[in-house]
Design an enzyme around this catalytic site. Sequence first.
Site, PDB file in Angstrom:
ATOM      1  N   CYS A  12       0.814  -1.214   0.000  1.00 52.67           N
ATOM      2  CA  CYS A  12       0.000   0.000   0.000  1.00 52.67           C
ATOM      3  C   CYS A  12       0.849   1.266   0.000  1.00 52.67           C
ATOM      4  CB  CYS A  12      -0.900  -0.005   1.237  1.00 52.67           C
ATOM      5  SG  CYS A  12      -2.322   1.088   1.035  1.00 52.67           S
ATOM      6  N   ASP A 133      -6.430  -3.010  11.188  1.00 54.57           N
ATOM      7  CA  ASP A 133      -5.256  -2.141  11.287  1.00 54.57           C
ATOM      8  C   ASP A 133      -5.101  -1.735  12.751  1.00 54.57           C
ATOM      9  OD1 ASP A 133      -3.151  -0.455  10.578  1.00 54.57           O
ATOM     10  OD2 ASP A 133      -4.343   0.795   9.219  1.00 54.57           O
TER      11      ASP A 133
HETATM   12  O1  LIG Z   1      -0.757   4.968   4.570  1.00 54.74           O
HETATM   13  C1  LIG Z   1      -1.341   6.028   4.756  1.00 54.74           C
HETATM   14  O2  LIG Z   1      -0.744   7.123   4.736  1.00 54.74           O
HETATM   15  C2  LIG Z   1      -2.816   6.050   5.035  1.00 54.74           C
HETATM   16  C3  LIG Z   1      -3.416   7.258   5.363  1.00 54.74           C
HETATM   17  C4  LIG Z   1      -4.778   7.307   5.587  1.00 54.74           C
HETATM   18  C5  LIG Z   1      -5.541   6.175   5.496  1.00 54.74           C
HETATM   19  C6  LIG Z   1      -4.955   4.961   5.182  1.00 54.74           C
HETATM   20  C7  LIG Z   1      -3.597   4.872   4.961  1.00 54.74           C
HETATM   21  N1  LIG Z   1      -2.997   3.653   4.682  1.00 54.74           N
HETATM   22  C8  LIG Z   1      -3.774   2.481   4.491  1.00 54.74           C
HETATM   23  C9  LIG Z   1      -3.102   1.162   4.508  1.00 54.74           C
HETATM   24  O3  LIG Z   1      -3.615   0.228   3.921  1.00 54.74           O
HETATM   25  C10 LIG Z   1      -1.870   0.899   5.294  1.00 54.74           C
HETATM   26  O4  LIG Z   1      -1.186  -0.105   4.615  1.00 54.74           O
HETATM   27  C11 LIG Z   1      -2.239   0.437   6.694  1.00 54.74           C
HETATM   28  O5  LIG Z   1      -2.765   1.530   7.405  1.00 54.74           O
HETATM   29  C12 LIG Z   1      -0.996  -0.082   7.470  1.00 54.74           C
HETATM   30  O6  LIG Z   1       0.054   0.833   7.421  1.00 54.74           O
HETATM   31  P1  LIG Z   1       1.411   0.582   8.215  1.00 54.74           P
HETATM   32  O7  LIG Z   1       1.055   0.594   9.665  1.00 54.74           O
HETATM   33  O8  LIG Z   1       2.295   1.685   7.820  1.00 54.74           O
HETATM   34  O9  LIG Z   1       1.943  -0.760   7.802  1.00 54.74           O
END
Ligand SMILES: O=C(O)c1ccccc1NCC(=O)[C@H](O)[C@H](O)COP(=O)(O)O
Length: 215
Positions: A12, A133
């Site tokens: 992502c 999440d």
């Molecule tokens: O990644 C972002 O900046 C974000 C911002 C707002 C809403 C969703 C967002 N990301 C979505 C995802 O699918 C991420 O992969 C998920 O939140 C996990 O992220 P991480 O903790 O950095 O692995």
Amino acid sequence: MMLPGEIKIKVCGMSRAANIAELAELQPHYMGFIFYPQSPRMITPVSAELIRYIPEPIKTTGVFVNEEIDKVEAMIRQHGLKAIQLHGNESPEYCKTLQAFNVEVIKAFGIDEDFDFTVLESYVDAVDFFLFDTQTQNYGGSGKVFNWQLLDRYNLQKPYFLSGGIDLQHVEEIKKINDKRLYAIDLNSRFEIEPGLKDINKLQRFLKELIEVQD
Ligand SMILES: O=C(O)c1ccccc1NCC(=O)[C@H](O)[C@H](O)COP(=O)(O)O
């Protein structure tokens, strides 16, 4: 590298053209693009133009937060999105409306000790997948891991994506998860050089180690 059939992988927060092309060669099952202007991973208009050229079977996924439904529909049509991931307070009715646009709908929920799993019940007929999440002040991309044991409280049959701070070090723990509802692993900020720019070598290592685990 061909990924194994069992568990799916979503990467992502892609935002740079060359990086998107490199990742496409690894053939993740899902490639996510953030359409949330407050995110440091917000897709640029130039990179967004590439989305429709990403080859199948990669499912291009638009990530939105409490966006106007007409805007989401416009993005589906403009970029040929195959899946929509929702990180705000979108209702079951909102999700159901999007399903009618012939996309997979993934509804994200932030999990912590206080999360009430009964709220998921009204979404079961309106979404294709849940995404679990880490609960934080922001909507996603925190890089923080939640306590996966909390998913013992999840008693529905809907398959889910496991998300939140997943890193290379978690491959062994993922191997130990014995839950047929675990559909996909979502990777984001722990595989970044900087927000929106993924470390392809590190992603490749994760995939390789997961394949070894699954074989
Ligand atoms: O990644 C972002 O900046 C974000 C911002 C707002 C809403 C969703 C967002 N990301 C979505 C995802 O699918 C991420 O992969 C998920 O939140 C996990 O992220 P991480 O903790 O950095 O692995």
